[in-house]
Motif scaffolding. Structure first.
Motif, PDB file in Angstrom:
ATOM      1  N   PHE A 199       1.069 -79.567   9.095  1.00  0.00           N
ATOM      2  CA  PHE A 199       0.173 -79.826  10.216  1.00  0.00           C
ATOM      3  C   PHE A 199       0.856 -80.797  11.169  1.00  0.00           C
ATOM      4  CE2 PHE A 199      -2.241 -78.865   6.444  1.00  0.00           C
ATOM      5  CZ  PHE A 199      -3.175 -77.945   6.877  1.00  0.00           C
ATOM      6  N   VAL A 200       0.957 -80.399  12.434  1.00  0.00           N
ATOM      7  CA  VAL A 200       1.596 -81.240  13.441  1.00  0.00           C
ATOM      8  C   VAL A 200       0.567 -81.536  14.520  1.00  0.00           C
ATOM      9  CG1 VAL A 200       3.477 -81.433  15.105  1.00  0.00           C
ATOM     10  CG2 VAL A 200       3.813 -80.126  12.978  1.00  0.00           C
ATOM     11  N   GLU A 201       0.206 -82.810  14.658  1.00  0.00           N
ATOM     12  CA  GLU A 201      -0.762 -83.226  15.680  1.00  0.00           C
ATOM     13  C   GLU A 201      -0.053 -83.294  17.026  1.00  0.00           C
ATOM     14  OE1 GLU A 201      -4.271 -86.520  16.140  1.00  0.00           O
ATOM     15  OE2 GLU A 201      -2.491 -87.082  15.018  1.00  0.00           O
ATOM     16  N   LYS A 254      12.105 -71.507  10.342  1.00  0.00           N
ATOM     17  CA  LYS A 254      11.741 -70.086  10.317  1.00  0.00           C
ATOM     18  C   LYS A 254      10.254 -69.912  10.005  1.00  0.00           C
ATOM     19  CE  LYS A 254      16.322 -68.871   8.713  1.00  0.00           C
ATOM     20  NZ  LYS A 254      17.020 -69.422   7.586  1.00  0.00           N
ATOM     21  N   ALA A 255       9.488 -70.953  10.229  1.00  0.00           N
ATOM     22  CA  ALA A 255       8.064 -70.932   9.888  1.00  0.00           C
ATOM     23  C   ALA A 255       7.283 -70.011  10.827  1.00  0.00           C
ATOM     24  CB  ALA A 255       7.490 -72.347   9.975  1.00  0.00           C
ATOM     25  N   ILE A 256       6.174 -69.528  10.313  1.00  0.00           N
ATOM     26  CA  ILE A 256       5.195 -68.816  11.134  1.00  0.00           C
ATOM     27  C   ILE A 256       4.208 -69.872  11.606  1.00  0.00           C
ATOM     28  CG2 ILE A 256       3.406 -67.044  11.156  1.00  0.00           C
ATOM     29  CD1 ILE A 256       4.950 -65.650   8.874  1.00  0.00           C
ATOM     30  N   THR A 257       4.005 -69.966  12.905  1.00  0.00           N
ATOM     31  CA  THR A 257       3.195 -71.047  13.448  1.00  0.00           C
ATOM     32  C   THR A 257       2.024 -70.528  14.282  1.00  0.00           C
ATOM     33  OG1 THR A 257       4.459 -71.282  15.492  1.00  0.00           O
ATOM     34  CG2 THR A 257       5.243 -72.517  13.592  1.00  0.00           C
ATOM     35  N   LYS A 258       1.029 -71.365  14.379  1.00  0.00           N
ATOM     36  CA  LYS A 258      -0.100 -71.091  15.266  1.00  0.00           C
ATOM     37  C   LYS A 258      -0.668 -72.437  15.690  1.00  0.00           C
ATOM     38  CE  LYS A 258      -4.096 -68.200  15.949  1.00  0.00           C
ATOM     39  NZ  LYS A 258      -4.860 -67.042  15.463  1.00  0.00           N
ATOM     40  N   THR A 259      -1.044 -72.535  16.955  1.00  0.00           N
ATOM     41  CA  THR A 259      -1.598 -73.768  17.494  1.00  0.00           C
ATOM     42  C   THR A 259      -3.090 -73.583  17.747  1.00  0.00           C
ATOM     43  OG1 THR A 259       0.521 -74.348  18.504  1.00  0.00           O
ATOM     44  CG2 THR A 259      -1.435 -75.445  19.374  1.00  0.00           C
ATOM     45  N   LYS A 273       0.810 -87.412   5.686  1.00  0.00           N
ATOM     46  CA  LYS A 273       2.128 -86.946   6.138  1.00  0.00           C
ATOM     47  C   LYS A 273       2.055 -85.541   6.724  1.00  0.00           C
ATOM     48  CE  LYS A 273       4.931 -89.778   3.070  1.00  0.00           C
ATOM     49  NZ  LYS A 273       5.924 -89.762   1.999  1.00  0.00           N
ATOM     50  N   GLY A 274       0.928 -84.864   6.523  1.00  0.00           N
ATOM     51  CA  GLY A 274       0.696 -83.591   7.171  1.00  0.00           C
ATOM     52  C   GLY A 274       1.224 -82.369   6.470  1.00  0.00           C
ATOM     53  N   TYR A 275       1.064 -82.297   5.150  1.00  0.00           N
ATOM     54  CA  TYR A 275       1.477 -81.065   4.479  1.00  0.00           C
ATOM     55  C   TYR A 275       0.661 -80.801   3.223  1.00  0.00           C
ATOM     56  CZ  TYR A 275       4.059 -83.729   0.948  1.00  0.00           C
ATOM     57  OH  TYR A 275       4.405 -84.580  -0.068  1.00  0.00           O
ATOM     58  N   HIS A 330      -6.650 -83.290  20.476  1.00  0.00           N
ATOM     59  CA  HIS A 330      -7.444 -82.074  20.333  1.00  0.00           C
ATOM     60  C   HIS A 330      -6.587 -80.823  20.199  1.00  0.00           C
ATOM     61  CE1 HIS A 330     -11.100 -84.295  21.002  1.00  0.00           C
ATOM     62  NE2 HIS A 330     -10.514 -84.889  22.023  1.00  0.00           N
ATOM     63  N   GLN A 331      -5.379 -80.979  19.703  1.00  0.00           N
ATOM     64  CA  GLN A 331      -4.516 -79.814  19.514  1.00  0.00           C
ATOM     65  C   GLN A 331      -3.595 -80.042  18.314  1.00  0.00           C
ATOM     66  OE1 GLN A 331      -1.590 -78.652  22.596  1.00  0.00           O
ATOM     67  NE2 GLN A 331      -2.709 -76.707  22.660  1.00  0.00           N
ATOM     68  N   THR A 332      -3.564 -79.034  17.412  1.00  0.00           N
ATOM     69  CA  THR A 332      -2.786 -79.124  16.178  1.00  0.00           C
ATOM     70  C   THR A 332      -2.027 -77.821  15.961  1.00  0.00           C
ATOM     71  OG1 THR A 332      -4.516 -80.523  15.221  1.00  0.00           O
ATOM     72  CG2 THR A 332      -2.935 -79.549  13.687  1.00  0.00           C
ATOM     73  N   ARG A 333      -0.741 -77.960  15.626  1.00  0.00           N
ATOM     74  CA  ARG A 333       0.069 -76.797  15.269  1.00  0.00           C
ATOM     75  C   ARG A 333       0.165 -76.730  13.746  1.00  0.00           C
ATOM     76  NH1 ARG A 333       4.888 -77.723  17.787  1.00  0.00           N
ATOM     77  NH2 ARG A 333       5.772 -78.695  15.942  1.00  0.00           N
ATOM     78  N   ILE A 334      -0.034 -75.538  13.212  1.00  0.00           N
ATOM     79  CA  ILE A 334       0.086 -75.318  11.776  1.00  0.00           C
ATOM     80  C   ILE A 334       1.307 -74.442  11.551  1.00  0.00           C
ATOM     81  CG2 ILE A 334      -1.017 -74.361   9.717  1.00  0.00           C
ATOM     82  CD1 ILE A 334      -3.716 -75.003  11.038  1.00  0.00           C
ATOM     83  N   GLU A 335       2.184 -74.880  10.652  1.00  0.00           N
ATOM     84  CA  GLU A 335       3.423 -74.171  10.342  1.00  0.00           C
ATOM     85  C   GLU A 335       3.393 -73.746   8.880  1.00  0.00           C
ATOM     86  OE1 GLU A 335       6.462 -77.056  11.127  1.00  0.00           O
ATOM     87  OE2 GLU A 335       6.091 -77.061  13.282  1.00  0.00           O
TER      88      GLU A 335
END
Length: 142
Positions: free
Chosen positions: A103-105, A47-52, A82-84, A109-114
């Protein structure tokens, strides 16, 4: 009595030392008691709010830390590999409310943040503040 004590110590040590479901649960139980478990925040990611962002992983991590510092949020826990990060101290929320920033790689050159939290209000405030700050840092907004 000694036999019971020795048996209990052996059982405890063996469950912590092995890499299996029992050992993982023992470690997670310890983290929960200590107050450093991210399990609830991980579960709330659906249910996270995400943006790439079209930015490399480490640029997003460094810029996010700068935005968090500027907003005077407390980075309670982090593991950048680990990306958090777990932040607290968000104005208008209870001081101990935990908000997970993951943080999801997606590519080089593109990363999604949740942004996840058990508090909808805290999740919304952090996502608005963090994404606005990152948009400015990356030159997407003024």
């Amino acid at each position: 009595m000694r036999f019971i004590l020795i048996f209990a110590v052996i059982c405890l040590c063996s469950s912590c030392a092995t890499v299996n479901k029992v050992g993982d649960n023992t470690v997670e139980l310890g983290k929960t008691i200590w107050g450093s478990s991210t399990r609830a925040l991980e579960r709330a990611r659906d249910k996270a709010i995400t943006k790439t962002y079209d930015k490399p992983y480490w640029d997003c991590v460094r810029s996010s830390k700068a935005v968090m510092t500027k907003n005077k949020w407390v980075i309670f826990k982090k593991d950048e590999t680990k990306g958090y990060m777990v932040v607290m101290g968000v104005k208008g929320c209870v001081n101990t409310t935990e908000i997970g920033v993951f943080f999801v790689e997606l590519s080089d050159h593109q990363t999604r943040i949740e942004i996840s939290s058990l508090s909808t209000n805290a999740k919304r405030k952090v996502s608005q503040g963090l994404f606005h700050g990152l948009d400015i840092a990356f030159g997407y907004s003024t």
